[in-house]
Design an enzyme around this catalytic site. Structure first.
Site, PDB file in Angstrom:
ATOM      1  N   LYS A  48     -26.211  -2.630 -62.332  1.00  0.00           N
ATOM      2  CA  LYS A  48     -27.312  -1.713 -62.279  1.00  0.00           C
ATOM      3  C   LYS A  48     -28.286  -2.283 -62.837  1.00  0.00           C
ATOM      4  O   LYS A  48     -28.195  -3.122 -63.665  1.00  0.00           O
ATOM      5  CB  LYS A  48     -26.590  -0.498 -62.754  1.00  0.00           C
ATOM      6  CG  LYS A  48     -27.355   0.566 -63.105  1.00  0.00           C
ATOM      7  CD  LYS A  48     -26.438   1.683 -63.859  1.00  0.00           C
ATOM      8  CE  LYS A  48     -27.075   2.873 -63.986  1.00  0.00           C
ATOM      9  NZ  LYS A  48     -27.760   3.509 -62.931  1.00  0.00           N
ATOM     10  N   GLY A  75     -34.330   6.760 -61.040  1.00  0.00           N
ATOM     11  CA  GLY A  75     -35.507   6.344 -62.106  1.00  0.00           C
ATOM     12  C   GLY A  75     -34.939   5.381 -62.955  1.00  0.00           C
ATOM     13  O   GLY A  75     -35.181   5.433 -63.991  1.00  0.00           O
ATOM     14  N   ASN A 102     -29.143  -7.251 -62.456  1.00  0.00           N
ATOM     15  CA  ASN A 102     -30.406  -6.756 -61.880  1.00  0.00           C
ATOM     16  C   ASN A 102     -31.393  -6.294 -62.953  1.00  0.00           C
ATOM     17  O   ASN A 102     -30.700  -5.726 -63.757  1.00  0.00           O
ATOM     18  CB  ASN A 102     -29.841  -5.530 -61.058  1.00  0.00           C
ATOM     19  CG  ASN A 102     -31.049  -4.969 -60.256  1.00  0.00           C
ATOM     20  OD1 ASN A 102     -32.159  -4.479 -60.901  1.00  0.00           O
ATOM     21  ND2 ASN A 102     -31.028  -4.980 -58.769  1.00  0.00           N
ATOM     22  N   ASN A 130     -35.489  -6.924 -59.559  1.00  0.00           N
ATOM     23  CA  ASN A 130     -35.866  -5.660 -58.769  1.00  0.00           C
ATOM     24  C   ASN A 130     -37.458  -5.075 -59.086  1.00  0.00           C
ATOM     25  O   ASN A 130     -37.749  -4.713 -59.768  1.00  0.00           O
ATOM     26  CB  ASN A 130     -34.981  -4.385 -59.425  1.00  0.00           C
ATOM     27  CG  ASN A 130     -35.180  -2.956 -58.532  1.00  0.00           C
ATOM     28  OD1 ASN A 130     -35.909  -3.039 -57.645  1.00  0.00           O
ATOM     29  ND2 ASN A 130     -34.559  -1.976 -59.115  1.00  0.00           N
ATOM     30  N   CYS A 133     -37.907  -1.229 -56.784  1.00  0.00           N
ATOM     31  CA  CYS A 133     -37.543   0.322 -56.753  1.00  0.00           C
ATOM     32  C   CYS A 133     -38.797   1.244 -56.436  1.00  0.00           C
ATOM     33  O   CYS A 133     -39.818   1.301 -57.155  1.00  0.00           O
ATOM     34  CB  CYS A 133     -36.933   0.424 -58.250  1.00  0.00           C
ATOM     35  SG  CYS A 133     -36.540   2.076 -58.648  1.00  0.00           S
ATOM     36  N   LYS A 169     -35.419  -9.223 -55.094  1.00  0.00           N
ATOM     37  CA  LYS A 169     -34.991  -8.255 -54.444  1.00  0.00           C
ATOM     38  C   LYS A 169     -36.280  -7.638 -53.854  1.00  0.00           C
ATOM     39  O   LYS A 169     -37.060  -6.920 -54.260  1.00  0.00           O
ATOM     40  CB  LYS A 169     -34.236  -7.041 -54.825  1.00  0.00           C
ATOM     41  CG  LYS A 169     -33.682  -6.147 -54.341  1.00  0.00           C
ATOM     42  CD  LYS A 169     -32.609  -5.009 -54.843  1.00  0.00           C
ATOM     43  CE  LYS A 169     -32.150  -4.218 -53.786  1.00  0.00           C
ATOM     44  NZ  LYS A 169     -30.839  -3.448 -54.621  1.00  0.00           N
ATOM     45  N   ASN A 196     -34.148  -3.184 -50.380  1.00  0.00           N
ATOM     46  CA  ASN A 196     -34.054  -2.009 -51.246  1.00  0.00           C
ATOM     47  C   ASN A 196     -34.308  -0.563 -50.442  1.00  0.00           C
ATOM     48  O   ASN A 196     -34.204  -0.712 -49.176  1.00  0.00           O
ATOM     49  CB  ASN A 196     -35.202  -1.883 -52.453  1.00  0.00           C
ATOM     50  CG  ASN A 196     -34.456  -1.350 -53.774  1.00  0.00           C
ATOM     51  OD1 ASN A 196     -34.001  -0.103 -53.577  1.00  0.00           O
ATOM     52  ND2 ASN A 196     -34.668  -1.669 -54.902  1.00  0.00           N
TER      53      ASN A 196
HETATM   54  C1  LIG Z   1     -27.637   5.871 -56.220  1.00  0.00           C
HETATM   55  C2  LIG Z   1     -28.253   4.413 -56.031  1.00  0.00           C
HETATM   56  C3  LIG Z   1     -28.609   3.854 -57.051  1.00  0.00           C
HETATM   57  C4  LIG Z   1     -29.421   2.589 -57.059  1.00  0.00           C
HETATM   58  N1  LIG Z   1     -29.877   1.796 -58.115  1.00  0.00           N
HETATM   59  C5  LIG Z   1     -30.355   0.481 -57.903  1.00  0.00           C
HETATM   60  C6  LIG Z   1     -30.685  -0.033 -58.882  1.00  0.00           C
HETATM   61  O1  LIG Z   1     -30.411   0.259 -60.130  1.00  0.00           O
HETATM   62  N2  LIG Z   1     -31.539  -1.290 -58.812  1.00  0.00           N
HETATM   63  C7  LIG Z   1     -31.791  -1.844 -57.262  1.00  0.00           C
HETATM   64  O2  LIG Z   1     -32.086  -2.970 -57.212  1.00  0.00           O
HETATM   65  N3  LIG Z   1     -31.430  -1.183 -56.266  1.00  0.00           N
HETATM   66  C8  LIG Z   1     -30.664   0.140 -56.606  1.00  0.00           C
HETATM   67  N4  LIG Z   1     -30.305   0.729 -55.359  1.00  0.00           N
HETATM   68  C9  LIG Z   1     -30.412   0.344 -53.932  1.00  0.00           C
HETATM   69  C10 LIG Z   1     -29.177  -0.386 -53.623  1.00  0.00           C
HETATM   70  O3  LIG Z   1     -28.816  -1.456 -54.306  1.00  0.00           O
HETATM   71  C11 LIG Z   1     -29.229  -1.174 -51.970  1.00  0.00           C
HETATM   72  O4  LIG Z   1     -30.493  -1.834 -52.087  1.00  0.00           O
HETATM   73  C12 LIG Z   1     -29.965   0.221 -50.992  1.00  0.00           C
HETATM   74  O5  LIG Z   1     -29.086   1.532 -51.566  1.00  0.00           O
HETATM   75  C13 LIG Z   1     -29.408  -0.237 -49.643  1.00  0.00           C
HETATM   76  O6  LIG Z   1     -28.122  -0.481 -49.525  1.00  0.00           O
HETATM   77  P1  LIG Z   1     -27.090   0.612 -48.917  1.00  0.00           P
HETATM   78  O7  LIG Z   1     -27.549   1.246 -47.908  1.00  0.00           O
HETATM   79  O8  LIG Z   1     -25.952   0.060 -48.646  1.00  0.00           O
HETATM   80  O9  LIG Z   1     -26.884   1.553 -50.169  1.00  0.00           O
HETATM   81  C14 LIG Z   1     -29.560   2.144 -55.734  1.00  0.00           C
HETATM   82  C15 LIG Z   1     -29.174   2.797 -54.381  1.00  0.00           C
HETATM   83  C16 LIG Z   1     -28.442   3.821 -54.449  1.00  0.00           C
HETATM   84  C17 LIG Z   1     -27.843   4.762 -53.434  1.00  0.00           C
END
Ligand SMILES: Cc1cc2nc3c(=O)[nH]c(=O)nc-3n(C[C@H](O)[C@H](O)[C@H](O)COP(=O)(O)O)c2cc1C
Length: 311
Positions: A48, A75, A102, A130, A133, A169, A196
């Site tokens: 995360k 957030g 990350n 990242n 976001c 990313k 993302n």
């Molecule tokens: C609940 C949640 C939390 C996420 N937290 C982060 C994060 O902390 N840092 C980040 O770079 N991406 C974060 N992402 C994005 C995911 O790593 C990913 O890029 C995005 O969800 C697309 O992939 P998916 O459709 O398989 O989930 C988060 C996604 C979700 C659903």
């Protein structure tokens, strides 16, 4: 599986057992999913997002389900660098799978400081930057939508990573993702991860208010998959193929077929995010499915499949 079919991946000099990662933010710091799967069977693990100081994240509700996915506005809630080193690093030290941390932040200096501190740790294979976001006011996506800022942050961080892998990313919420990808690669990114989430909104029609306390959130899950596949293929053709830079593809991957689509589009490896909330062990099933596909299609090395799209 017969030795004849090799699904290991050379990822910027790291030898990965297979091309399957879990995506940042969806599997915590590695311990959360330990009851559901053997993390060490993955090709790679991504933590995360970590920031210099702890963050509480946004008020709730911060997730909402949609027709074919979900919106999140967490957030960047996280324990902060000191606690990460104290409590999470010992877990990572015991893992045999390559771990990427990350990193997020509000300023270029914050990103560089976090990475400089962690680059000394031998348990860390690399970093995922990242800059995409969509759910924070300062930093986050603003870095990743302007090529000049992508150049600035990537080159600053490149100086701090030492011999670790630097993966940047990308956000899909830009006019031309190849411009951003090129800026990252030319400033020293060793790999790109994409994509993302997409900025989105769900409205409660009774109150006429957004469902999420943050009003908007990032859309992920199967809804975004065809767009992610298209964007991976676009960046592969226009940027990374010539530079020989690997792409870690993600966005809605739920099955081995989804993963293979991304690899054919140009991804050298893939990550599973939202699908882990529905089926926590699905990343391991995807590894099995990729092996079976290679056997069925007589693909002796998964490399043959990368970017093999026929037009
Ligand atoms: C609940 C949640 C939390 C996420 N937290 C982060 C994060 O902390 N840092 C980040 O770079 N991406 C974060 N992402 C994005 C995911 O790593 C990913 O890029 C995005 O969800 C697309 O992939 P998916 O459709 O398989 O989930 C988060 C996604 C979700 C659903």
């Amino acid at each position: 599986m017969s030795e004849q079919f090799d699904i290991s991946v050379d990822f910027v000099g790291l030898k990965l057992a297979n091309p399957v990662f879990t995506a940042s933010g969806t599997c915590g710091y590695a311990d959360e999913l330990a009851d559901f799967m053997d993390i060490n069977q993955l090709g790679g693990f991504i933590t995360k997002s970590i920031t210099a100081k702890p963050r509480k994240g946004h008020a709730t509700p911060r997730i909402v389900e949609t027709d074919a996915g979900m919106l999140n506005a967490i957030g960047l809630a996280n324990v902060g660098l000191d606690k990460f080193i104290e409590e999470k690093l010992p877990i990572i030290e015991k893992m045999t799978v390559p771990v990427f941390v990350n990193v997020a932040g509000e300023t270029v200096a914050e990103y560089a400081a976090v990475i400089e501190r962690l680059a000394k740790e031998s348990a860390i294979a690399g970093f995922e930057l990242n800059i995409s976001c969509p759910n924070v006011e300062r930093g986050g996506i603003t870095f990743g939508t302007d090529p000049a800022q992508v150049t600035e942050i990537t080159s600053a961080v490149k100086k701090a990573v030492g011999d670790k892998v630097l993966m940047v990313k990308l956000s899909p919420t830009v006019t031309d993702i190849s411009i951003i990808a090129r800026a990252a690669v030319e400033a020293g990114a060793d790999a790109l991860s994409m994509i993302n989430t997409f900025t989105a909104m769900v409205i409660d029609i009774e109150t006429r208010k957004p469902v999420l306390a943050n009003k908007t959130g990032g859309l992920s899950g199967p809804a975004i998959k065809p767009i992610a596949v298209y964007l991976v293929n676009k960046v592969y053709k226009e940027v990374t193929k010539n530079h020989r830079i690997p792409i870690l593809g993600m966005g809605g991957i739920r099955t081995a077929s989804d993963a293979i689509e991304f690899i054919i589009a140009g991804a050298s490896a893939i990550a599973v995010g939202t699908a882990s909330f529905i089926e926590p062990g699905c990343a391991i099933k995807i590894i099995e499915g990729i092996k079976k596909y290679c056997v069925r299609h007589n693909i002796s090395n998964i490399k043959e499949l990368v970017g093999s799209l026929t037009l």
